[in-house]
Design an enzyme around this catalytic site. Sequence first.
Site, PDB file in Angstrom:
ATOM      1  N   SER A 175     -32.959  -7.273  11.309  1.00  0.00           N
ATOM      2  CA  SER A 175     -31.834  -6.822  10.472  1.00  0.00           C
ATOM      3  C   SER A 175     -30.948  -5.789  11.147  1.00  0.00           C
ATOM      4  O   SER A 175     -30.387  -4.915  10.477  1.00  0.00           O
ATOM      5  CB  SER A 175     -32.326  -6.239   9.131  1.00  0.00           C
ATOM      6  OG  SER A 175     -33.139  -7.152   8.489  1.00  0.00           O
TER       7      SER A 175
ATOM      8  N   GLU B 231     -27.224 -16.550  20.072  1.00  0.00           N
ATOM      9  CA  GLU B 231     -28.008 -15.497  19.420  1.00  0.00           C
ATOM     10  C   GLU B 231     -29.434 -16.011  19.244  1.00  0.00           C
ATOM     11  O   GLU B 231     -29.632 -17.095  18.698  1.00  0.00           O
ATOM     12  CB  GLU B 231     -27.375 -15.190  18.046  1.00  0.00           C
ATOM     13  CG  GLU B 231     -28.125 -14.144  17.264  1.00  0.00           C
ATOM     14  CD  GLU B 231     -27.668 -14.043  15.803  1.00  0.00           C
ATOM     15  OE1 GLU B 231     -26.606 -14.567  15.426  1.00  0.00           O
ATOM     16  OE2 GLU B 231     -28.435 -13.434  15.034  1.00  0.00           O
TER      17      GLU B 231
ATOM     18  N   GLU C 203     -43.454 -16.226  18.048  1.00  0.00           N
ATOM     19  CA  GLU C 203     -42.691 -17.467  17.911  1.00  0.00           C
ATOM     20  C   GLU C 203     -41.399 -17.495  18.722  1.00  0.00           C
ATOM     21  O   GLU C 203     -40.826 -18.556  18.937  1.00  0.00           O
ATOM     22  CB  GLU C 203     -42.418 -17.771  16.441  1.00  0.00           C
ATOM     23  CG  GLU C 203     -41.931 -16.587  15.659  1.00  0.00           C
ATOM     24  CD  GLU C 203     -41.835 -16.882  14.165  1.00  0.00           C
ATOM     25  OE1 GLU C 203     -42.524 -17.800  13.704  1.00  0.00           O
ATOM     26  OE2 GLU C 203     -41.041 -16.193  13.502  1.00  0.00           O
TER      27      GLU C 203
ATOM     28  N   PRO D 125     -38.333   3.706  21.343  1.00  0.00           N
ATOM     29  CA  PRO D 125     -38.473   2.309  20.900  1.00  0.00           C
ATOM     30  C   PRO D 125     -37.610   1.354  21.731  1.00  0.00           C
ATOM     31  O   PRO D 125     -38.037   0.235  22.028  1.00  0.00           O
ATOM     32  CB  PRO D 125     -37.994   2.346  19.438  1.00  0.00           C
ATOM     33  CG  PRO D 125     -38.147   3.765  19.012  1.00  0.00           C
ATOM     34  CD  PRO D 125     -37.944   4.607  20.243  1.00  0.00           C
TER      35      PRO D 125
ATOM     36  N   GLN E  24     -36.723   1.805  24.907  1.00  0.00           N
ATOM     37  CA  GLN E  24     -37.377   1.648  26.215  1.00  0.00           C
ATOM     38  C   GLN E  24     -38.499   0.621  26.129  1.00  0.00           C
ATOM     39  O   GLN E  24     -38.639  -0.249  26.990  1.00  0.00           O
ATOM     40  CB  GLN E  24     -37.959   2.981  26.681  1.00  0.00           C
ATOM     41  CG  GLN E  24     -36.928   4.063  26.938  1.00  0.00           C
ATOM     42  CD  GLN E  24     -37.606   5.368  27.348  1.00  0.00           C
ATOM     43  OE1 GLN E  24     -38.587   5.366  28.074  1.00  0.00           O
ATOM     44  NE2 GLN E  24     -37.084   6.485  26.877  1.00  0.00           N
TER      45      GLN E  24
ATOM     46  N   CYS F 170     -19.857 -24.896  -8.009  1.00  0.00           N
ATOM     47  CA  CYS F 170     -20.958 -25.853  -7.989  1.00  0.00           C
ATOM     48  C   CYS F 170     -21.730 -25.811  -9.312  1.00  0.00           C
ATOM     49  O   CYS F 170     -21.208 -26.283 -10.317  1.00  0.00           O
ATOM     50  CB  CYS F 170     -21.824 -25.631  -6.757  1.00  0.00           C
ATOM     51  SG  CYS F 170     -22.652 -27.151  -6.268  1.00  0.00           S
TER      52      CYS F 170
ATOM     53  N   ARG G 278     -26.621 -32.318  -5.758  1.00  0.00           N
ATOM     54  CA  ARG G 278     -27.135 -33.665  -6.074  1.00  0.00           C
ATOM     55  C   ARG G 278     -26.554 -34.180  -7.382  1.00  0.00           C
ATOM     56  O   ARG G 278     -26.476 -35.362  -7.615  1.00  0.00           O
ATOM     57  CB  ARG G 278     -28.658 -33.631  -6.230  1.00  0.00           C
ATOM     58  CG  ARG G 278     -29.407 -33.278  -4.952  1.00  0.00           C
ATOM     59  CD  ARG G 278     -30.913 -33.432  -5.141  1.00  0.00           C
ATOM     60  NE  ARG G 278     -31.626 -32.650  -4.147  1.00  0.00           N
ATOM     61  CZ  ARG G 278     -31.876 -33.073  -2.898  1.00  0.00           C
ATOM     62  NH1 ARG G 278     -31.453 -34.252  -2.509  1.00  0.00           N
ATOM     63  NH2 ARG G 278     -32.532 -32.305  -2.049  1.00  0.00           N
TER      64      ARG G 278
ATOM     65  N   HIS H  72     -18.072 -25.920  -2.446  1.00  0.00           N
ATOM     66  CA  HIS H  72     -18.279 -24.494  -2.145  1.00  0.00           C
ATOM     67  C   HIS H  72     -17.088 -23.946  -1.365  1.00  0.00           C
ATOM     68  O   HIS H  72     -17.135 -23.897  -0.125  1.00  0.00           O
ATOM     69  CB  HIS H  72     -19.562 -24.318  -1.325  1.00  0.00           C
ATOM     70  CG  HIS H  72     -20.794 -24.543  -2.119  1.00  0.00           C
ATOM     71  ND1 HIS H  72     -21.507 -23.535  -2.697  1.00  0.00           N
ATOM     72  CD2 HIS H  72     -21.420 -25.693  -2.452  1.00  0.00           C
ATOM     73  CE1 HIS H  72     -22.541 -24.046  -3.354  1.00  0.00           C
ATOM     74  NE2 HIS H  72     -22.501 -25.351  -3.216  1.00  0.00           N
TER      75      HIS H  72
ATOM     76  N   GLU I  74     -16.128 -21.018  -0.918  1.00  0.00           N
ATOM     77  CA  GLU I  74     -16.425 -19.767  -0.201  1.00  0.00           C
ATOM     78  C   GLU I  74     -16.782 -20.015   1.260  1.00  0.00           C
ATOM     79  O   GLU I  74     -16.615 -19.133   2.103  1.00  0.00           O
ATOM     80  CB  GLU I  74     -17.561 -19.007  -0.918  1.00  0.00           C
ATOM     81  CG  GLU I  74     -18.974 -19.590  -0.791  1.00  0.00           C
ATOM     82  CD  GLU I  74     -19.293 -20.705  -1.780  1.00  0.00           C
ATOM     83  OE1 GLU I  74     -18.352 -21.296  -2.346  1.00  0.00           O
ATOM     84  OE2 GLU I  74     -20.490 -21.008  -1.973  1.00  0.00           O
TER      85      GLU I  74
HETATM   86  N1  GLN Z   1     -28.173 -27.741  -8.767  1.00  0.00           N
HETATM   87  C1  GLN Z   1     -26.876 -28.320  -8.772  1.00  0.00           C
HETATM   88  C2  GLN Z   1     -26.837 -29.664  -8.052  1.00  0.00           C
HETATM   89  O1  GLN Z   1     -27.642 -29.936  -7.207  1.00  0.00           O
HETATM   90  C3  GLN Z   1     -25.837 -27.375  -8.188  1.00  0.00           C
HETATM   91  C4  GLN Z   1     -26.062 -27.072  -6.749  1.00  0.00           C
HETATM   92  C5  GLN Z   1     -25.298 -25.887  -6.271  1.00  0.00           C
HETATM   93  O2  GLN Z   1     -24.877 -25.014  -7.037  1.00  0.00           O
HETATM   94  N2  GLN Z   1     -25.131 -25.780  -4.965  1.00  0.00           N
HETATM   95  O3  GLN Z   1     -25.956 -30.443  -8.310  1.00  0.00           O
END
Ligand code: GLN
Length: 549
Positions: A14, A141, A150, A191, A193, A382, A463, A508, A510
């Site tokens: 982090s 990265e 790992e 730390p 070093q 969504c 889905r 989405h 965003e």
């Molecule tokens: N659970 C919902 C679906 O699969 C919405 C998924 C989500 O918000 N990304 O359709």
Amino acid sequence: MAKYIFVTGGVTSSLGKGIIAASLAKLLQSRGLKCTIQKFDPYINVDPGTLNPYEHGECFVTDDGAETDLDLGHYERFLNIPASQANNVTTGRIYQTVINKEREGAYLGKTVQVIPHITDEIKRRMLLLGKEGKYDIIITELGGTVGDIESLPFVEAVRQLQWEMPEEDCMVVHLTLIPYLNAAKELKTKPTQHSVRMLSQEGVHPDVIVCRTEQPLNNDLKKKIALFCNVKPEAVIEAMDASSIYEVPLKMLQEGLDVIVLKKLQINGYAAPELTKWRSFLDKLQYPKTKVTIGLIGKYIELQDAYKSILEAFIHAGAVNECKVKIVNVHSEFITDDIVADKLKDLDGLLVAPGFGHRGVEGKIIAVKYARENKLPFFGICLGMQMAVIEYARNVLGWADAHSTEMDSKTTHPVIDLMEEQKTIQAKGGTMRLGAYPCEIKEGSLAHTIYDTKTISERHRHRWEFNNKYMADFENAGMVPSGKNPASGLVEIVELPDHPFFIGVQYHPELKSTVENPQPIFVHFIKAAKEFAEKKTAIKNPLLQSEMI
Ligand code: GLN
């Protein structure tokens, strides 16, 4: 021929390797070099798509439908260029490839081992993007912390690549922590070093050490780190805590991280950094003229990383609007009819977050109802869009048991239903409707005003979908499907024209918001929230109101 920079982390997790990698890439890009960043994660999941957001934060989806680590979101937000599946590789994916090859007989007669087979596959993937001929610099990265069991094969792959490549084509940047001991009033280098020593024992020596610190490092301290870690003093870079991740590239510029990298890679004739847009974004971010309060209704709110891209998209949209966006996290499980008004009364806008499963959905539906009835700007993403459809079905169309079959398979009104192609799918990893799909927007709709174009492309991860069987009922009752997939007719956007701002999207948005291209729905949502806030103040203050009239 591309050059390679590897970013490793020491002392603790982090520390923000992703932000340092993205900041370095931004600076190199600002000097005219073509850069991309990839992340190699040491866990065994083939991708993070099956991980709980509590465990790993948000799952970032690329245009090509890869479910990836949230750091790829930072890479895109900083660089403004899309990443792809090739930008995120896990131990699971490496082993899967090697094991599949072994089954096909590719290694007949040989014992398949970590060295050379796993490390060869790691190296092949590390070099993959560089082979495309599109980039001057590939930053890789390495997830995890040096010393983890790992991550050993990854460090070994870096060691071999360093040995194989000309010295000027490859370098290692190591990010560590310089803790401040309050009792001793001292910064401690030990730390760091140790972590550099551990990396060296694995055969990799860093060329640059970036030091995360809460207090400035003075020159003596930098010299001490340089001496004990065997790097030049100018290769010890201070990374002080910043108030925003978007300040980090400028801090790294001040420290000369890009210059030392260019020197080591023997890249000459680079341009002066062109960061005008970046600086103007930062200016607006730091000196907002107004403020809005947005409620984020979700069930993973304890872990802010679960909604990373949404929070960042709000930062971008706030800057465009010269407005500080204060996010109030509201846990959807705790919203009931009795307390909803009390919880949401101070908001200027409401965002109902994506999600999976039944927990917390009733609270989300109650919150949507409040926003719809109180003309509070609403934005559903969504699952948030699906909740808006269910709320409308229950409270406007009068279908009391309307639901999504995800939560209630026996509902008599499955207004949200499993997509046709999903009905035969059993396996969980990488099987949702993923990645970018086109969407056609209805002219004259709010979505049309927002995007100012007829066809858009946005990324998906779901889905379930709006059940087109009920389309006419919704339209007759006033909910408009204003965006549809041109090929399948799937509803991608719903809105309410008799509301100042009410929009739900199946995709989405965003995920595509960047500093240089803030996502338009977020931008318009904040604008609507500002207007809502202004009206509220005018009502509270009659003097202002009369001035406005
Ligand atoms: N659970 C919902 C679906 O699969 C919405 C998924 C989500 O918000 N990304 O359709």
